[in-house]
Motif scaffolding. Structure first.
Motif, PDB file in Angstrom:
ATOM      1  N   TYR A   1     -18.378 -75.184  20.332  1.00 21.43           N
ATOM      2  CA  TYR A   1     -17.284 -76.156  20.433  1.00 21.43           C
ATOM      3  C   TYR A   1     -16.633 -76.448  19.083  1.00 21.43           C
ATOM      4  O   TYR A   1     -15.446 -76.763  19.026  1.00 21.43           O
ATOM      5  CB  TYR A   1     -17.792 -77.469  21.038  1.00 21.43           C
ATOM      6  CG  TYR A   1     -18.123 -77.391  22.506  1.00 21.43           C
ATOM      7  CD1 TYR A   1     -17.131 -77.133  23.442  1.00 21.43           C
ATOM      8  CD2 TYR A   1     -19.413 -77.611  22.957  1.00 21.43           C
ATOM      9  CE1 TYR A   1     -17.431 -77.077  24.801  1.00 21.43           C
ATOM     10  CE2 TYR A   1     -19.725 -77.562  24.308  1.00 21.43           C
ATOM     11  CZ  TYR A   1     -18.733 -77.291  25.224  1.00 21.43           C
ATOM     12  OH  TYR A   1     -19.029 -77.231  26.555  1.00 21.43           O
ATOM     13  N   GLY A   2     -17.412 -76.417  18.011  1.00 26.02           N
ATOM     14  CA  GLY A   2     -16.903 -76.857  16.722  1.00 26.02           C
ATOM     15  C   GLY A   2     -16.951 -78.371  16.614  1.00 26.02           C
ATOM     16  O   GLY A   2     -17.281 -79.078  17.581  1.00 26.02           O
TER      17      GLY A   2
ATOM     18  N   VAL B   1     -16.606 -83.623  19.351  1.00 29.58           N
ATOM     19  CA  VAL B   1     -16.113 -85.002  19.471  1.00 29.58           C
ATOM     20  C   VAL B   1     -15.364 -85.183  20.788  1.00 29.58           C
ATOM     21  O   VAL B   1     -15.514 -86.207  21.476  1.00 29.58           O
ATOM     22  CB  VAL B   1     -15.205 -85.354  18.280  1.00 29.58           C
ATOM     23  CG1 VAL B   1     -14.545 -86.719  18.486  1.00 29.58           C
ATOM     24  CG2 VAL B   1     -16.002 -85.350  16.976  1.00 29.58           C
ATOM     25  N   GLY B   2     -14.575 -84.178  21.161  1.00 31.10           N
ATOM     26  CA  GLY B   2     -13.842 -84.255  22.420  1.00 31.10           C
ATOM     27  C   GLY B   2     -14.762 -84.288  23.623  1.00 31.10           C
ATOM     28  O   GLY B   2     -14.524 -85.050  24.576  1.00 31.10           O
TER      29      GLY B   2
ATOM     30  N   SER C   1     -29.161 -79.198  20.343  1.00 30.79           N
ATOM     31  CA  SER C   1     -30.391 -78.499  20.733  1.00 30.79           C
ATOM     32  C   SER C   1     -30.113 -77.219  21.497  1.00 30.79           C
ATOM     33  O   SER C   1     -30.856 -76.244  21.394  1.00 30.79           O
ATOM     34  CB  SER C   1     -31.277 -79.433  21.565  1.00 30.79           C
ATOM     35  OG  SER C   1     -31.621 -80.585  20.843  1.00 30.79           O
ATOM     36  N   THR C   2     -29.041 -77.215  22.278  1.00 28.78           N
ATOM     37  CA  THR C   2     -28.706 -76.022  23.062  1.00 28.78           C
ATOM     38  C   THR C   2     -27.818 -75.051  22.302  1.00 28.78           C
ATOM     39  O   THR C   2     -27.491 -73.981  22.827  1.00 28.78           O
ATOM     40  CB  THR C   2     -28.006 -76.433  24.364  1.00 28.78           C
ATOM     41  OG1 THR C   2     -26.831 -77.198  24.048  1.00 28.78           O
ATOM     42  CG2 THR C   2     -28.939 -77.267  25.241  1.00 28.78           C
ATOM     43  N   GLY C   3     -27.395 -75.425  21.100  1.00 31.72           N
ATOM     44  CA  GLY C   3     -26.536 -74.552  20.313  1.00 31.72           C
ATOM     45  C   GLY C   3     -25.081 -74.607  20.698  1.00 31.72           C
ATOM     46  O   GLY C   3     -24.266 -73.816  20.191  1.00 31.72           O
TER      47      GLY C   3
END
Length: 499
Positions: free
Chosen positions: A183-184, A189-190, A176-178
């Motif tokens: 991060y990719g 996931v990290g 939602s925040t883009g």
């Protein structure tokens, strides 16, 4: 009429709030008889009070987001405090797998289906998968109260519903925040993994530290103990969020530790948490019903919701359960029931307030779609759970039903009270109390027969339909339950038959 917090309107708010709460409390009995989660009645009450009914307007998505998260914290805290770790531990691997691997699988399937079959933009399709994937503890267990199940099934569903909120909240917030674009995939996931691990660590620290503290303080009033324990769970949330970790994971883990620790007034604490959780559920569902504008619901939206629900119920959920079971295999009958029992409730609807408050394009449509999914498919799956359990042959009659016994503040008394109903097929019938050979320290304190109570002697013969009250030291509870189950299954010669 628009909601206003003017002091002059306080009397009106108190009147409406008290009336709605009382109706909601009375509705619990109706919903339990019908096998429906009470959330549906609460949601409909909110819609009836909204702009299309009484006329109360409520469109503040930011306030709904904040209040929704606050209510979820209290519901999660109650879930952790009332979970028996000894019974849930054997199923914790599957529950954790469902909350992580299962959620990831479900999100992927729903996102692909939402984009290619429903024509949703990728962002909205992924959000749909993310908000619909977690199950809701309140919805699941309001129905499962009437379905006696093996502990491994109850433990799996309980662990899943308590743990799957944390990763989905993080994922929905990042989308939602883009931040996902920054991060990719691997970075996202990290981030989720870090927040989960750090949140669990914070919950463990607050839980064990709080239990140590509560055993050593002497509060002037017994009513302060439940309040202190619930406050500790909220402290876990605040501590975790200050570390940029998952507050939801911290709340559930801290509550799980506190609920299974030897604390003063444990029964009162659990009762208080249960009452607060019910109040949170009522307020949450009514508020979400107010937030819905029925005028926005078009045939296109309803059709999209029904197709998305079919994908979720018949494709995403079964596959996610099958994939998750790799870490803890179970018979296909039990896995099928776990798949069908994945009820959605407040959590998916509350999660949609995140993109609403962030102004994501199509967020209102997403809210409407998810609202319809929750209502329609809860109506479909909820009432059918007892039938499905019987067809799959996973339902069973539970003999001992444990009741909590109030503990003295200094824990001089650490015992449990077990209530056992002798079923028509139980081999406890005809057994004398002295022949039960319960562990030393445990005893049958009362027999209730045909509405009359009697204090048993060693030669008192048990009968079908009797209710027994058995007092056992907490350290001997497992052995006491095991002995009762053995005699119930094999009769007075159970010990020698086993040998």
């Amino acid at each position: 009429m628009t909601v206003s917090f003017d002091v002059e309107q306080l009397d009106k708010f108190v009147l409406i709030g008290a009336a709605v709460t009382m109706l909601a409390i009375l509705a619990v009995r109706l919903s339990s008889r019908a096998g429906l989660p009470s959330l549906l009645i609460y949601l409909l009450m909110g819609v009836a009070l909204g702009e299309s009914g009484v006329g109360i307007g409520f469109e503040d998505s930011q306030l709904a987001h904040s209040l929704g998260f606050a209510a979820l914290l209290l519901i999660l805290a109650e879930g952790g405090l009332t979970t028996n770790w000894r019974e849930a531990r054997p199923s914790m691997r599957l529950g954790f797998s469902l909350a992580t691997i299962g959620v990831a699988t479900s999100v992927t399937i729903m996102a692909v289906g939402g984009h290619y079959l429903l024509g949703l933009p990728w962002e909205l399709a992924v959000l749909l998968g993310a908000v619909c994937s977690p199950t809701d503890a309140a919805a699941v267990f309001s129905v499962l109260r009437v379905v006696p199940l093996p502990q491994r099934l109850v433990g799996s569903l309980e662990a899943e519903s308590g743990l799957n909120d944390a990763p989905t909240v993080v994922l929905v917030t990042l989308i939602s925040t883009g931040a996902v674009a920054d991060y990719g995939v691997f970075g996202t996931v990290g981030v989720i993994a870090f927040e989960l691990v750090a949140g669990v660590a914070a919950g463990l620290a607050i839980g064990f530290g709080g239990a140590w503290l509560m055993r050593r303080v002497a509060l002037p009033s017994s009513g302060l103990y439940p309040l202190a324990v619930l406050t500790l769970t909220l402290l876990a949330y605040g501590s975790a969020t200050a570390l940029h970790a998952s507050g939801f994971a911290a709340v559930y883990v801290a509550a799980l530790v506190l609920g299974n620790s030897e604390l003063p007034h444990r029964a009162a604490t659990k009762s208080f948490a249960e009452g607060v959780a019910w109040l949170a559920q009522i307020g949450l569902f009514v508020m979400l019903g107010l937030l819905l504008s029925p005028g926005r619901l078009s045939l296109s939206t309803v059709g999209t919701a029904i197709v998305a629900g079919l994908i979720l119920t018949l494709v995403a959920r079964p596959i996610s359960v099958a994939v998750s079971s790799v870490v803890q295999p179970m018979p296909w009958r039990e896995l099928s029931f776990v798949s069908w029992a994945g009820l959605r409730g407040a959590v998916p609807i509350v999660l949609t307030t995140i993109p609403l408050s962030e102004g994501v394009d199509g967020a209102e449509r997403l809210f409407d779609i998810v609202f319809v999914i929750v209502v329609v498919y809860t109506l479909l799956t909820g009432p059918t759970l007892p039938v499905v359990a019987r067809v799959l042959r996973v339902a069973r009659r539970s003999e001992p039903r444990d009741l909590d016994l109030e503990a003295a503040p200094l824990e001089r008394v650490a015992a449990d009270l077990l209530q056992i109903t002798i079923s028509p097929v139980s081999k406890l019938h005809g057994v004398e109390v002295g022949e039960l050979r319960l562990p030393q320290g445990a005893s049958v304190s009362l027999v209730i027969r045909d509405g009359q109570t009697l204090v048993p002697e060693a030669r008192t013969v048990l009968r079908h339909g009797d209710d027994l009250l058995v007092v056992t030291p907490r350290r001997l509870r497992e052995a006491t339950e095991g002995r009762l189950r053995e005699v119930s299954a094999r009769g007075r010669l159970a010990q020698w038959l086993d040998e």
